[in-house]
Design a protein around this motif. Structure first.
Motif, short mmCIF file in Angstrom:
data_model
loop_
_atom_site.label_atom_id
_atom_site.label_comp_id
_atom_site.label_asym_id
_atom_site.label_seq_id
_atom_site.Cartn_x
_atom_site.Cartn_y
_atom_site.Cartn_z
N ASP A 1 135.60 97.48 18.19
CA ASP A 1 134.29 97.94 17.69
C ASP A 1 134.30 99.45 17.48
OD1 ASP A 1 133.33 95.34 17.82
OD2 ASP A 1 132.10 95.67 19.62
N PHE A 2 134.89 100.17 18.43
CA PHE A 2 134.96 101.63 18.31
C PHE A 2 135.81 102.03 17.10
CE2 PHE A 2 137.26 105.61 19.33
CZ PHE A 2 136.19 106.48 19.19
N LEU A 3 136.98 101.41 16.96
CA LEU A 3 137.88 101.76 15.85
C LEU A 3 137.25 101.48 14.49
CD1 LEU A 3 141.32 100.54 17.24
CD2 LEU A 3 140.54 102.91 16.94
N ARG A 4 136.39 100.49 14.40
CA ARG A 4 135.73 100.15 13.13
C ARG A 4 134.48 100.99 12.87
NH1 ARG A 4 137.01 94.68 14.69
NH2 ARG A 4 134.95 94.52 15.63
N SER A 5 134.07 101.77 13.85
CA SER A 5 132.80 102.51 13.72
C SER A 5 132.97 103.81 12.95
CB SER A 5 132.23 102.82 15.10
OG SER A 5 132.90 103.94 15.67
N VAL B 1 127.31 98.94 32.48
CA VAL B 1 128.03 100.22 32.50
C VAL B 1 127.73 101.00 31.23
CG1 VAL B 1 130.31 101.32 32.46
CG2 VAL B 1 129.86 99.42 34.03
N ARG B 2 127.78 100.32 30.08
CA ARG B 2 127.47 101.00 28.81
C ARG B 2 126.07 101.58 28.84
NH1 ARG B 2 129.63 96.25 26.53
NH2 ARG B 2 127.57 95.66 25.74
N SER B 3 125.12 100.80 29.29
CA SER B 3 123.72 101.23 29.31
C SER B 3 123.49 102.40 30.27
CB SER B 3 122.84 100.04 29.69
OG SER B 3 121.52 100.43 29.83
N SER B 4 124.00 102.29 31.49
CA SER B 4 123.76 103.36 32.47
C SER B 4 124.51 104.64 32.09
CB SER B 4 124.13 102.90 33.88
OG SER B 4 125.49 102.57 33.97
N ALA B 5 125.73 104.51 31.58
CA ALA B 5 126.48 105.71 31.16
C ALA B 5 125.78 106.39 29.99
CB ALA B 5 127.91 105.34 30.80
N ARG B 6 125.29 105.59 29.07
CA ARG B 6 124.60 106.15 27.90
C ARG B 6 123.35 106.92 28.33
NH1 ARG B 6 122.92 102.53 22.64
NH2 ARG B 6 122.77 104.27 21.21
N ARG B 7 122.57 106.33 29.25
CA ARG B 7 121.36 107.02 29.75
C ARG B 7 121.73 108.31 30.45
NH1 ARG B 7 119.78 101.97 31.25
NH2 ARG B 7 120.35 102.36 33.42
N LEU B 8 122.76 108.26 31.32
CA LEU B 8 123.18 109.45 32.06
C LEU B 8 123.60 110.56 31.12
CD1 LEU B 8 124.02 110.95 34.67
CD2 LEU B 8 126.27 109.85 34.42
N LEU B 9 124.43 110.23 30.15
CA LEU B 9 124.94 111.24 29.22
C LEU B 9 123.81 111.84 28.40
CD1 LEU B 9 128.18 109.38 28.16
CD2 LEU B 9 128.04 111.43 29.60
N ARG B 10 122.93 111.01 27.89
CA ARG B 10 121.81 111.51 27.08
C ARG B 10 120.86 112.37 27.91
NH1 ARG B 10 120.46 106.61 22.83
NH2 ARG B 10 122.26 107.04 21.49
N SER B 11 120.62 111.97 29.16
CA SER B 11 119.73 112.78 30.01
C SER B 11 120.36 114.11 30.38
CB SER B 11 119.34 112.00 31.27
OG SER B 11 120.45 111.89 32.15
N SER B 12 121.68 114.21 30.19
CA SER B 12 122.41 115.45 30.49
C SER B 12 122.64 116.30 29.25
CB SER B 12 123.76 115.11 31.13
OG SER B 12 123.54 114.40 32.31
N GLY B 13 121.99 115.94 28.14
CA GLY B 13 122.07 116.75 26.94
C GLY B 13 123.23 116.43 26.01
N LEU B 14 123.91 115.34 26.27
CA LEU B 14 125.02 114.93 25.40
C LEU B 14 124.56 113.78 24.50
CD1 LEU B 14 127.73 114.87 28.19
CD2 LEU B 14 127.61 116.53 26.33
N GLN B 15 125.19 113.64 23.36
CA GLN B 15 124.97 112.47 22.53
C GLN B 15 125.87 111.37 23.07
OE1 GLN B 15 124.85 113.10 18.14
NE2 GLN B 15 125.58 115.15 18.71
N ALA B 16 125.43 110.12 22.96
CA ALA B 16 126.24 109.02 23.46
C ALA B 16 126.06 107.79 22.58
CB ALA B 16 125.86 108.69 24.90
N GLU B 17 127.18 107.16 22.27
CA GLU B 17 127.20 105.87 21.58
C GLU B 17 128.04 104.93 22.43
OE1 GLU B 17 125.47 104.94 19.00
OE2 GLU B 17 124.70 106.95 18.58
N ALA B 18 127.70 103.64 22.39
CA ALA B 18 128.39 102.68 23.25
C ALA B 18 128.96 101.53 22.44
CB ALA B 18 127.43 102.16 24.32
N PHE B 19 130.14 101.07 22.87
CA PHE B 19 130.85 99.99 22.17
C PHE B 19 131.38 99.00 23.20
CE2 PHE B 19 131.10 103.92 19.87
CZ PHE B 19 130.70 103.55 18.60
N ALA B 20 131.31 97.71 22.87
CA ALA B 20 131.75 96.65 23.79
C ALA B 20 133.25 96.43 23.76
CB ALA B 20 131.01 95.35 23.45
N SER B 21 133.93 96.99 22.76
CA SER B 21 135.38 96.78 22.66
C SER B 21 136.04 97.94 21.92
CB SER B 21 135.68 95.48 21.92
OG SER B 21 135.40 95.62 20.54
N GLY B 22 137.35 98.03 22.10
CA GLY B 22 138.12 99.03 21.38
C GLY B 22 138.06 98.80 19.88
#
Length: 132
Positions: free
Chosen positions: A46-50, A23-44
């Protein structure tokens, strides 16, 4: 001679928080191909520490994850005073969990598998509404 340059605004950043690598990989590809920046995290956590928590324009968030679930992350961000638009994307969430997410301020709640167009529309609407 005028040497001022207009700097194009950076495209919005969407942070994806989902424990499923596909899901992280496919969502990231979709968003980037649509002109958005995308970063992916395996857990909440990980995101909070980023470093991206301060720059995220929209959060694409799963409900069920090991450790902190999506609803808990939503609550944590609220407690921290971080007003990031959230689009939930879940395969198993109950109606009660969907209601809780929306009452907690989520911009949208989609069910997996969501159509790409619906996902992009929800994310773009969340970003647009946040900038009003």
């Amino acid at each position: 001679m005028n040497l001022t340059h207009e700097v194009a605004p950076a495209s919005p950043l969407v942070s994806i928080v989902d424990d499923d690598p596909s899901v992280r990989s496919s969502a990231r590809r979709l968003l980037r191909s649509s002109g958005l920046q995308a970063e992916a995290f395996a857990s909440g956590d990980d995101f909070l520490r980023s470093e991206f928590i301060e720059r995220t324009d929209c959060l694409l968030l799963d409900v069920y994850m090991p450790g902190m679930n999506g609803l808990e992350l939503q609550q944590r961000l609220t407690e921290m005073g971080r007003r990031i638009p959230i689009v939930f994307l879940s395969a198993k969430a109950s109606e009660e969990e969907e209601r809780q997410a929306l009452q907690g301020g989520a911009a949208a709640f989609l069910h997996k598998p969501a159509r790409q167009e619906a996902l992009l529309q929800a994310i773009r609407a969340a970003i647009s509404n946040a900038s009003l």
